[in-house]
Design an enzyme around this catalytic site. Structure first.
Site, mmCIF file in Angstrom:
data_model
loop_
_atom_site.group_PDB
_atom_site.id
_atom_site.type_symbol
_atom_site.label_atom_id
_atom_site.label_comp_id
_atom_site.label_asym_id
_atom_site.label_seq_id
_atom_site.Cartn_x
_atom_site.Cartn_y
_atom_site.Cartn_z
ATOM 1 N N HIS A 1 0.854 -1.182 0.000
ATOM 2 C CA HIS A 1 0.000 0.000 0.000
ATOM 3 C C HIS A 1 0.896 1.239 0.000
ATOM 4 O O HIS A 1 1.848 1.306 0.767
ATOM 5 C CB HIS A 1 -0.917 0.001 1.226
ATOM 6 C CG HIS A 1 -2.067 0.950 1.082
ATOM 7 N ND1 HIS A 1 -1.916 2.313 1.184
ATOM 8 C CD2 HIS A 1 -3.374 0.738 0.803
ATOM 9 C CE1 HIS A 1 -3.089 2.892 0.981
ATOM 10 N NE2 HIS A 1 -3.989 1.959 0.750
ATOM 11 N N ARG B 1 -6.072 10.235 -0.783
ATOM 12 C CA ARG B 1 -5.610 10.668 -2.108
ATOM 13 C C ARG B 1 -6.779 10.888 -3.048
ATOM 14 O O ARG B 1 -6.776 11.806 -3.856
ATOM 15 C CB ARG B 1 -4.637 9.639 -2.696
ATOM 16 C CG ARG B 1 -3.198 9.867 -2.256
ATOM 17 C CD ARG B 1 -2.296 8.736 -2.743
ATOM 18 N NE ARG B 1 -2.708 7.467 -2.151
ATOM 19 C CZ ARG B 1 -2.848 6.337 -2.810
ATOM 20 N NH1 ARG B 1 -2.611 6.282 -4.089
ATOM 21 N NH2 ARG B 1 -3.236 5.231 -2.183
#
Lengths: 530, 250
Positions: free
Chosen positions: A227, A243
């Site tokens: 990740h 994000r």
């Protein structure tokens, strides 16, 4: 005798148990902890399903295939995506508290790599609410649970499953549990990377290692998803939604360096390189404003404050990539059965050729519901039809002797916790996001040395009650077993594909557009691309 | 010796195979962000026999709840301070050191029949979903149960987390029939709570079991259930959500 014994009590295990129970099977669940403590509880993002006419199942299939980099089965993916709407209905019928949209339907959001908002979610607690919903049903159905039992080995005669052996953690005694079929739902092995993983403590691949020892084939173990945004000092996950909402990635010199919404493997490698180049990498969500952060990313704010001592409303969040999901697992056929007859596998511990070289967010929760139910039905059919060979207590005796040896024969000259920490560091640096032949062989050398040293390790806590020192040693043994497979696969796969990136072979090669199959012949690891 | 870089923690230890079986032990550890990191440091470098449960490190698995200086916390979300006393949770059998038998999370939810018993509809409004959002955040860490003073005098009490879960299903607009849940929380259930709010204070997920229990009492009144502690079969029609009818006495 049990028709089906399910090992592992995360989402896959509980789903299979409910379906088996509904179909009339005599079923029990065995788990080294409690269902609500499983890795499933940590899943945040959602569960993919096409529910509206603006999206299509063909798009879901295409997105999944693209992310898999030619390493998946189109049949399996089609089965998964077609089963998704029904899976959401089924969860709804059990009371899953999904977030809702303005039309009172299940709310959906877009995750990375998806061509439409397709992930059904329950705030940032999708996995948590899923596992609690399933568990409430399991309890109400009265399905027997063996809590705090650690899987040791499968009992196999003539390549036919007869049950398993397990350590009762509360007493350190070995038990043999007979069943006509066994479903492994024991999760992944991201904790091979120790503190460089977002996963819970127990993600040590116990079921995969046991299946390998039992004669099953395992596959694609070298494919590990990192990740991109874990907290720098603790590897605690900062959700992709940070994000998605517009969070920026900044290097140690204050510059942006990658498209924040590129595929996970691309972003993760870019962050790793930025850290190598400039010393640090950060996630910047300051511009989203306090009100937005408090409403949509409260977990992230809390965790960054606790572990990094920064308030992300005013400061940058230090990050690093961390091992998050393991695509590889027990090789299974379309019925979910391994190479051992009657031994099934589902969820992260299985390789059903859904995720290929790179998992798409929202597909793993989906896999465990769709295939969890299917696998349960196939296991029951097997249990009803098969005629097992006669059982004996060889495996039980062997495992009892092994546990006794852990306490009394292993010499304790070498501290396994130290070796575990060391392995996780070199695995992250040399068999993690960037790999090359020399580094991989170096790590393999260390792993083989540690394998030889295991009898010189052992447990320092010599009493039998709730001995977590023993459990952690057994988990370390499984990690070491799978580390060898991961490294051999990564060394032999002289190409780059999805999450497996070889800096000495940066391109994909059609020769390797096949799963890496691993198995043991009389204890010796074998490996082929098929 | 405490310094700027280290701190000393005392752990209440228990081992059924040792004599004496309880013991307070102090450990000096480097300062860590979380208590769980400190406990892990002790186990890995000083004392492998120290036993505790751990899981996700991110406050969603409920494994690591303990008591620090008498107050329930998640070890993974608490920053340890000099001189802290660490003890296991209360009202569950201590298996070893900080590990308690957590099977009451299963048995209590079973007793209350806390599960969906079928839906009358699939659709749900955003507001209706909101009504059960906080309640379904529960991680079954048992902090509330350990903090509940009723358990000290009535070990059969269902306790806060099970009752919050009852309300989670009863308040769910989709549920067709929650009568079995309501029925099973009448005895040693909603009327036994003193509404002291200790559960609400310690919940790491900011759930308010006290309020959920008040809501259950109100709903029970509407359905014709009575508080046995008041005697005389008095029924409540005081209204849903306004359960201000006094604190039951023990």
């Amino acid at each position: 005798m049990l028709d089906i014994l399910i090992v592992g009590a995360g989402g896959a295990g509980l789903t299979a148990a409910l379906e088996a129970h509904r179909a009339g099977a005599k079923v029990a669940i065995l788990s080294k902890s409690y269902p609500t403590r499983s890795q499933t509880a940590m899943a945040q993002g959602g569960i993919n399903a096409v529910l509206t006419p603006s999206d299509s199942i063909e798009h879901h299939i295409a997105d999944t295939l693209q992310s898999a980099h030619d390493l998946a089965s189109i049949e399996a993916i089609t089965q998964l995506c077609q089963g998704a709407p029904k899976a959401i209905n089924w969860l709804g019928s059990l009371g899953m508290p999904f977030s809702r949209d303005t039309q009172e339907g299940v709310a959906q959001r877009r995750l990375g790599g998806a061509s439409a908002p397709r992930a059904c979610y329950a705030q940032d607690y999708t996995g948590l609410k899923l596992i609690h919903t399933l568990y409430d049903q399991v309890i109400e159905a009265g399905i027997p649970l063996y809590h705090e039992h650690f899987l040791l080995n499968c009992i196999v005669e003539e390549n036919h499953i007869l049950g398993i052996t397990a350590l009762d953690i509360r007493t350190s005694t070995v038990k043999a549990i007979a069943a006509k079929s066994v479903i492994l739902a024991t999760g992944g092995y991201s904790k091979l990377y120790g503190d460089f993983s977002t996963n819970a403590q127990g993600a040590t691949g116990d079921g995969i290692a046991a299946a390998l020892r039992a004669g099953a084939r395992i596959s694609d173990i070298e494919f590990v998803q990192f990740h991109p945004t874990a907290l720098a000092s603790s590897s605690i996950l900062i959700s992709e939604s940070a994000r998605g909402a517009g969070g920026l990635l900044i290097d140690g010199e204050g510059k942006r360096f990658v498209d924040e919404l590129a595929p996970r493997d691309v972003v993760a490698r870019a962050i790793y390189e930025a850290i190598e180049r400039t010393g640090r990498a950060y996630l910047d969500i300051r511009h989203l404003g306090e009100a937005y952060i408090e409403e949509h990313l409260p977990q992230e704010r809390k965790l960054a404050q606790l572990y990094e001592g920064v308030d992300c409303v005013h400061a940058l969040i230090p990050i690093k990539p961390a091992a998050h999901y393991t695509m590889g697992g027990i090789e299974v056929d379309a019925q979910g059965m391994s190479a051992v007859r009657g031994l099934f596998a589902v969820g992260e511990c299985a390789n059903a050729h859904i995720h290929g070289a790179n998992r798409l967010g929202g597909n793993s929760l989906l896999e465990l519901v769709v295939f969890g139910r299917d696998t349960a039905r196939h296991a029951l059919t097997f249990a009803q039809k098969s005629t097992p060979p006669n059982a004996n207590d060889t495996q039980f005796q062997k495992d009892s002797a092994f546990i006794h040896a852990c306490f009394h024969r292993f010499t304790n000259q070498i501290d396994f916790y130290e070796k575990q920490t060391f392995l996780s560091k070199i695995a992250y640096r040399n068999a993690g996001l960037f790999r090359n032949e020399m580094h991989l062989k170096g790590v393999l050398g260390v792993v083989r040395q540690i394998q030889k040293e295991l009898p010189f390790m052992g447990v320092k806590d010599k009493l039998s009650t709730y001995n977590t020192n023993l459990v952690e040693f057994l988990e370390f043994g499984n990690i070491i077993e799978l580390a060898e497979v991961l490294l051999v696969g990564a060394i032999n796969r002289i190409e780059s594909r999805g999450a497996h990136y070889r800096s000495d072979y940066p391109q994909s090669h059609p020769h390797f557009a096949h799963p890496t199959i691993s198995w043991k012949e009389q204890g010796v690891l074998c490996n082929a691309f098929e | 010796m405490p310094s700027n870089e280290t701190l000393t923690l005392t752990v209440q230890r228990f081992h059924p195979q040792r004599q004496p079986n309880t013991l307070s032990m102090s450990y000096t550890v480097p300062k860590t962000k979380t208590l769980l990191q400190a406990l892990t440091h002790i186990k890995r470098t000083q004392d492998p026999t120290l036993t505790f449960n751990a899981g996700c490190n991110a406050s969603v698995c409920g494994s690591c709840a303990v008591r620090v200086n008498g107050r329930e916390v998640l070890a993974c979300a608490y920053t340890p301070q000099e001189g802290d006393l660490i003890e296991p949770l209360r009202y569950a059998t201590v298996l070893k050191d900080l590990v308690v038998d957590a099977s009451h999370t299963t048995t209590l939810n079973a007793r209350a029949h806390n599960a969906s018993h079928g839906h009358k509809e699939e659709m749900q409004s955003i507001d209706a979903a909101h009504a059960i959002t906080r309640q379904s955040d529960c991680i079954l860490c048992s902090a509330c149960y350990s903090a509940c003073p009723v358990l000290a005098v009535n070990s059969d009490f269902l306790g806060p987390f099970a009752l919050t879960r009852s309300w989670r299903y009863i308040a769910d607009s989709r549920e067709a029939d929650t009568s079995s849940i309501m029925q099973s929380i009448q005895t040693n259930g909603i009327w036994d709570c003193t509404l002291c709010g200790e559960c609400t204070t310690v919940c790491p997920q900011h759930i308010d079991p006290k309020n959920d229990i008040m809501m259950l009492q109100g709903k029970a009144g509407i359905l014709g259930y009575t508080n046995p502690k008041f005697g005389g079969g008095m029924s409540f029609d005081g209204g849903f959500g306004t359960p201000d009818f006094g604190v039951p006495s023990f």
